[in-house]
Scaffold this active site. Structure first.
Site, PDB file in Angstrom:
ATOM      1  N   CYS A 134       0.831  -1.208   0.000  1.00  0.00           N
ATOM      2  CA  CYS A 134       0.000   0.000   0.000  1.00  0.00           C
ATOM      3  C   CYS A 134       0.863   1.254   0.000  1.00  0.00           C
ATOM      4  O   CYS A 134       1.311   1.712   1.055  1.00  0.00           O
ATOM      5  CB  CYS A 134      -0.938  -0.024   1.207  1.00  0.00           C
ATOM      6  SG  CYS A 134      -1.992   1.423   1.317  1.00  0.00           S
ATOM      7  N   CYS A 137      -0.515   4.072   2.081  1.00  0.00           N
ATOM      8  CA  CYS A 137      -0.319   3.950   3.523  1.00  0.00           C
ATOM      9  C   CYS A 137       1.132   4.232   3.904  1.00  0.00           C
ATOM     10  O   CYS A 137       1.404   4.882   4.910  1.00  0.00           O
ATOM     11  CB  CYS A 137      -0.662   2.539   4.009  1.00  0.00           C
ATOM     12  SG  CYS A 137      -2.129   1.821   3.281  1.00  0.00           S
ATOM     13  N   ASP A 138       2.079   3.727   3.131  1.00  0.00           N
ATOM     14  CA  ASP A 138       3.472   3.683   3.587  1.00  0.00           C
ATOM     15  C   ASP A 138       4.444   4.522   2.761  1.00  0.00           C
ATOM     16  O   ASP A 138       5.607   4.655   3.142  1.00  0.00           O
ATOM     17  CB  ASP A 138       3.963   2.219   3.581  1.00  0.00           C
ATOM     18  CG  ASP A 138       3.104   1.340   4.473  1.00  0.00           C
ATOM     19  OD1 ASP A 138       2.668   1.826   5.534  1.00  0.00           O
ATOM     20  OD2 ASP A 138       2.840   0.177   4.109  1.00  0.00           O
TER      21      ASP A 138
END
Ligand code: NAP
Length: 315
Positions: A134, A137-138
């Site tokens: 992701c 997300c990261d």
């Protein structure tokens, strides 16, 4: 016993919830392990009709949920781990991860799909330490360092483009000599000077589990077999998805990849009163709008099925 349970809260599940709630069924939605589904992990959704400027995936799913709740859908934060589907008049029983089992007359399965991994031992060891599925997300953790993305579909192209916001360079690793993603995404990737495409390339190993973080990759040329080293601080794996259908194994028919098989043109499964919609069924389109459409279809079919059933006997 619930009249109708909807498992999953992505576009398919929440659209089913809107339609079923508007039909007065007060469905119970089990939100699953990722409430809102995969769209909550993405950034700008540019191809959902009605949003000419695009819409953030998270905001879109919040709006779906609000609309379903407005008409009386109820939500429970739980995932289904097993089920007992009855081929007679029901009820169907669902086992939850923490929480009492639930029973229902009708069921809509909209459990979606989860990201696929490469299957390397180092990948498992370095998840949350530089290996991710992701970018949204990261990605921001990897500012001003080179990163790699594995895959050649729209997800990989989207992740690569997103990562150019942070990374010093984005290496796109694709196992073939042609991308699978849509032309518009391919054009954007090719037009971005920060992205370097490595053709015919797979990840042979991820370094360095001993260091507890990603320091680089060992790459293999699929044509020549030659190996090379690539220094990078993260690997984003975007090689497709597996349907989340494990809880129904042995109860409903699946294809070789685990997608639920529907015997007819609609959303009905082979078990009376059980319907399925979205990415857990569809291995072809996998779009928010197609999932939403199928969720609508499932709700209408479930409503008609329920209406045709004899009233429940008083116990
Ligand atoms: P996908 O289209 O199935 O692409 C998966 C990619 O990963 C393919 O390029 C495949 O290579 C590669 N791959 C698969 N297994 C691999 C392995 N073990 N090792 C190395 N590479 C591997 O999946 P997706 O990109 O997640 O997209 C799924 C669906 O969602 C598609 O319909 C897509 O259009 C849609 N989507 C749309 C958008 C958008 O419109 N913005 C964004 C994301 C996703 P091969 O090409 O060689 O098979």
């Amino acid at each position: 016993m619930e009249q109708l349970i909807i498992i999953g809260s992505g576009p398919a599940g929440l659209t089913a919830a809107i339609y079923a709630a508007r039909a007065g069924l007060a469905p119970l939605v089990l939100s699953g392990t990722l409430p809102g589904g995969q769209l909550t992990q993405t950034t700008l959704v540019e191809n959902y009709p009605g949003f000419p400027e695009g819409v953030q995936g998270y905001d879109l799913m919040e709006a779906f949920k609000k609309q379903a709740a407005h008409f009386g859908a109820r939500f429970q934060s739980a995932a289904v781990t097993a089920c007992e589907l009855r081929t007679e008049a029901g009820p169907h029983t669902l086992t939850l991860d923490g929480g009492e089992p639930l029973t229902c007359r009708a069921l809509i399965i909209a459990t979606g799909a989860t990201p696929r991994w490469l299957g390397l031992p180092a990948e498992e060891a370095l998840k949350t330490k530089g290996v991710s599925s992701c970018a949204t997300c990261d990605g921001a953790f990897f500012r001003n360092v080179p990163v790699a993305v594995a895959g050649g579909g729209d997800s990989a192209l989207e992740e690569a483009l997103f990562l150019t916001r942070f990374a010093s360079r984005v290496h796109l690793l694709h196992r073939r000599d042609r991308l699978r993603g849509s032309q518009i995404m391919q054009d954007r990737v090719r037009g971005n000077a920060k992205i370097e495409i490595h053709w015919n390339t797979v990840v042979a190993d991820i370094l360095d589990p001993a260091a507890g973080k990603v320091t680089g990759l060992r790459l293999r040329d699929t044509a020549s077999g030659a190996e090379s080293a690539l220094a990078c601080g993260a690997l984003f794996v975007a090689i497709g998805h597996d349907p989340s259908t494990g809880a129904f194994r042995g109860q409903l028919e699946t294809d070789a990849e685990g997608y639920l098989r529907l015997p007819g043109p609609g959303t009905a499964t082979a078990v009376p009163g059980v319907f399925a919609a979205g990415d857990c069924v569809d291995h072809v389109y996998q779009q928010a709008v197609t999932a939403a459409g199928q969720g609508c279809q499932a709700a209408i079919e479930a409503e008609r099925w329920l209406a045709a059933q004899p009233p429940l006997a008083e116990s």
